[in-house]
Design an enzyme around this catalytic site. Structure first.
Site, PDB file in Angstrom:
ATOM      1  N   SER A 136       0.813  -1.205   0.000  1.00 52.93           N
ATOM      2  CA  SER A 136       0.000   0.000   0.000  1.00 52.93           C
ATOM      3  C   SER A 136       0.853   1.265   0.000  1.00 52.93           C
ATOM      4  CB  SER A 136      -0.899   0.012   1.241  1.00 52.93           C
ATOM      5  OG  SER A 136      -1.545   1.263   1.408  1.00 52.93           O
ATOM      6  N   TYR A 160      -2.424   5.690  -4.217  1.00 56.95           N
ATOM      7  CA  TYR A 160      -3.416   6.747  -4.034  1.00 56.95           C
ATOM      8  C   TYR A 160      -2.882   8.001  -4.725  1.00 56.95           C
ATOM      9  CZ  TYR A 160      -5.697   4.171  -0.180  1.00 56.95           C
ATOM     10  OH  TYR A 160      -6.354   3.252   0.588  1.00 56.95           O
ATOM     11  N   THR A 186      -6.163   3.029  -6.672  1.00 54.47           N
ATOM     12  CA  THR A 186      -7.409   3.052  -5.906  1.00 54.47           C
ATOM     13  C   THR A 186      -8.160   4.346  -6.201  1.00 54.47           C
ATOM     14  OG1 THR A 186      -6.486   1.686  -4.141  1.00 54.47           O
ATOM     15  CG2 THR A 186      -8.392   3.027  -3.590  1.00 54.47           C
ATOM     16  N   LYS A 276      -8.810  -0.098  -8.895  1.00 56.79           N
ATOM     17  CA  LYS A 276      -9.440  -0.687  -7.707  1.00 56.79           C
ATOM     18  C   LYS A 276     -10.484   0.260  -7.123  1.00 56.79           C
ATOM     19  CE  LYS A 276      -8.121  -2.257  -3.033  1.00 56.79           C
ATOM     20  NZ  LYS A 276      -8.883  -1.271  -2.232  1.00 56.79           N
ATOM     21  N   HIS A 300     -13.797  -1.208  -0.721  1.00 52.29           N
ATOM     22  CA  HIS A 300     -12.732  -0.874   0.226  1.00 52.29           C
ATOM     23  C   HIS A 300     -12.913  -1.628   1.542  1.00 52.29           C
ATOM     24  CE1 HIS A 300      -9.469   2.292   0.213  1.00 52.29           C
ATOM     25  NE2 HIS A 300      -9.343   1.810   1.432  1.00 52.29           N
TER      26      HIS A 300
END
Length: 446
Positions: A136, A160, A186, A276, A300
C-alpha cells in the site's frame, strides 16, 4: 451378553498415539486454528484494542462489510459427482503470469502497527506460496525493503493519487525501478470514510501511550515489547502523522481525481494496471476504456461508503460487460476458500484477502500469515473436489447460485390510483450511473 476381558498390552499399544509436545505457544495456537475466524480470535487476544479495531472495523454502522460477508454465506453450490478429482490444479495465469492460487494479499495500510513483522511477513509468505503481494501507499515498509524481503516474489504496488501529484508519481517511479510488475490505482477514496471504532478508541498513527492504552496493554505485553524495541513505525510515503487515519486521508488525498488522472498514469506506467474500487458496471467500462488491464470490484472492505454495493453481487454483470476486454478481480468479505471458489465460478480471474491476512499476521507474524494462506488454500482444494472440478477453468456459473436476502423497491407507476391520492415514498433501485466523457454508458446493472 457382552463378554468382557482385561485388555492386554499388545492391544493397548496401537491406541496410544502421543504427539510430541509443542512448547512454543505461538505455534501451538496457530496449529489449533482451523479457520480464518480462529485466527481472528487469537489476534484479538494478543493485539491491543486500537490496532485490532482498525483492522477489524469498517465505516459507520459497518453494514457494507456485514453484507459482503453475508453474500458469500448466501451462496448455494451445485456439485457434479462421479468426477476424477484425485489431482486438482488451483493455479492459472493472472495478468500474464501464473499464480498458484486465485487470490493474493491486498494492500493494507499501517501494517507494522498490527504486528511488527508487517509487510515483510506478508510479502515473504506470499512469495513462498506463489501468490502476489500488494504494498500500500500507506505501507509501513519501504518499496525497496519489501522487494528485498521477497526478491523472487511477485510484487504489486497500490497507489493513491495525492494533491501533490509529483509525490505520487515519485512512488510509481520507485516501484518500477524496484521491479514491481503491477500498479493498483485506488479510485474510491476522495475522502476518508467515518471509521467510528478509530474515533472511539482515540487511535493515532503511531499509537499513543495514554492511561487507556497502558491499561489495555497489560494483558498484551508482547505486542508493546515488539513495538517499542523495533524500528520506529514509519511510512513508505510520509514521515509522521499524529492524527486519525481519516484525517490523514482528508489532508493528503485529492477529491478532484478523475478520468484524466487515470489516463495519465496509464501513459506513464509500463506494467500492468488495475483500477481498484469499481462499484458499478458503468465505471468498470470506463476503467477499461482508460486502459486498465483489470478492474477490481471493491467497496474498500466496507471502510469508505457504508451501504455501498456488494462486490460479489456485482460480479456477474461486470463480467458480462467487460470480461472479454479485461480481467475482473474482486475483494471485500472473503473469509473462506469457498468464497474464492464461488467468485472464480462467477467469472472473477483473481481475488484479494485483506483482513484474513492481517488476522494471521496479528496472530503469529510470518508464521501466522503462512497459516492463513494454508487454511484458505486447503479450503479451495476441498471445495473444488467436492464440486467435482479438477481445475479453475472447469468452474462455471452453473456451479453457484447467489441467494438474495434483499428485494429492490421500484417506484409506483404515476398512473396508479394510490399514486393519484398521495406521493410515492418508494425510492428507485439505484442512482443513475456516472457517464464517461464522450460516450453514453449503459445504466449500472446488478
Amino acid at each position: 451378553m457382552v463378554e468382557r476381558r482385561i485388555p492386554k498390552p499388545h492391544d493397548l499399544l496401537p491406541l496410544m498415539q502421543f504427539k510430541k509436545p509443542e512448547f512454543n505457544a505461538r505455534r501451538r495456537r496457530l496449529a489449533a486454528a482451523t479457520t480464518i475466524s480462529d485466527l481472528r480470535t487469537i489476534a484479538k487476544k494478543v493485539t491491543p484494542t486500537a490496532p485490532f479495531d482498525y483492522t477489524d472495523g469498517a465505516a459507520e454502522g459497518e453494514i457494507s462489510l456485514a453484507r459482503a460477508r453475508q453474500a458469500f454465506q448466501d451462496i448455494e453450490f451445485h456439485p457434479s459427482v462421479l468426477k476424477n478429482v484425485a489431482n486438482v490444479d488451483t493455479g492459472w495465469d493472472v495478468l500474464g503470469e501464473r499464480v498458484a492460487f486465485p487470490f493474493g494479499i491486498a494492500p493494507t495500510g499501517f501494517t507494522r502497527m498490527m504486528q511488527t513483522e508487517g509487510e515483510r511477513a506478508g510479502a515473504s509468505a506470499a512469495a513462498a506460496a506463489g501468490i502476489p503481494f500488494t504494498l500500500s501507499t500507506m505501507g509501513t515498509t519501504s518499496i525497496e525493503d519489501v522487494k528485498a524481503a521477497a526478491p523472487g516474489g511477485r510484487n504489486w504496488f497500490q497507489l493513491y493519487m495525492w494533491s501533490e501529484r509529483e509525490r505520487s508519481m515519485a512512488l510509481v517511479d520507485r516501484a518500477a525501478a524496484a521491479g514491481y510488475d503491477t500498479l493498483v490505482v485506488t479510485v474510491d477514496t476522495p475522502v476518508g470514510g467515518a471509521r467510528l471504532r478509530d474515533v472511539r478508541n482515540g487511535m493515532t498513527i503511531p499509537p499513543s501511550l495514554t492511561p487507556k492504552t497502558i491499561v489495555d496493554a497489560l494483558p498484551r505485553p508482547a505486542w508493546w515489547i515488539n513495538f517499542l524495541t523495533t524500528e520506529p513505525l514509519a511510512f513508505a510515503s510520509l514521515d509522521r502523522w499524529s492524527g486519525t487515519v481519516a484525517a490523514l486521508i482528508d489532508t493528503m488525498f485529492d477529491p478532484t481525481v478523475g478520468p484524466d488522472e487515470v489516463k495519465y498514469i496509464r501513459e506513464q506506467w509500463k506494467g500492468k494496471l488495475i483500477v481498484k474500487g469499481v462499484q458499478s458496471v458503468a465505471d468498470a467500462k470506463l476503467a477499461v476504456d482508460l486502459g486498465a488491464d483489470a478492474v477490481q470490484l471493491s467497496n474498500h472492505g466496507g471502510r469508505q461508503l457504508d451501504r455501498a454495493p456488494i462486490p460479489f453481487h456485482l460480479l456477474p454483470s461486470v463480467v458480462r460487460e467487460v470480461g472479454k476486454d479485461a480481467e475482473v478481480h474482486l475483494d471485500t468479505g472473503i473469509m473462506n476458500g469457498a468464497d474464492i471458489v464461488a467468485s472464480v465460478a462467477l467469472g472473477a480471474r483473481f481475488t484479494f484477502i485483506g483482513r484474513a491476512y492481517l488476522y494471521g499476521l496479528m496472530a503469529g507474524g510470518r508464521e501466522g500469515v503462512d497459516r492463513a494462506i494454508q487454511i484458505l488454500s486447503g479450503e479451495i482444494v476441498r471445495t473444488m473436489k467436492l464440486l467435482g472440478v479438477a481445475s479453475l477453468e472447469e468452474l462455471q456459473p452453473h456451479h453457484v447460485t447467489q441467494l438474495s436476502r434483499f428485494t429492490t423497491l421500484q417506484p409506483l407507476p404515476e398512473q396508479s390510483s394510490l399514486s393519484a391520492r398521495r406521493p410515492s415514498t418508494a425510492k428507485p433501485a439505484a442512482s443513475p450511473a456516472r457517464k464517461a466523457p464522450a460516450r453514453k454508458p449503459a445504466a449500472a446493472k446488478g
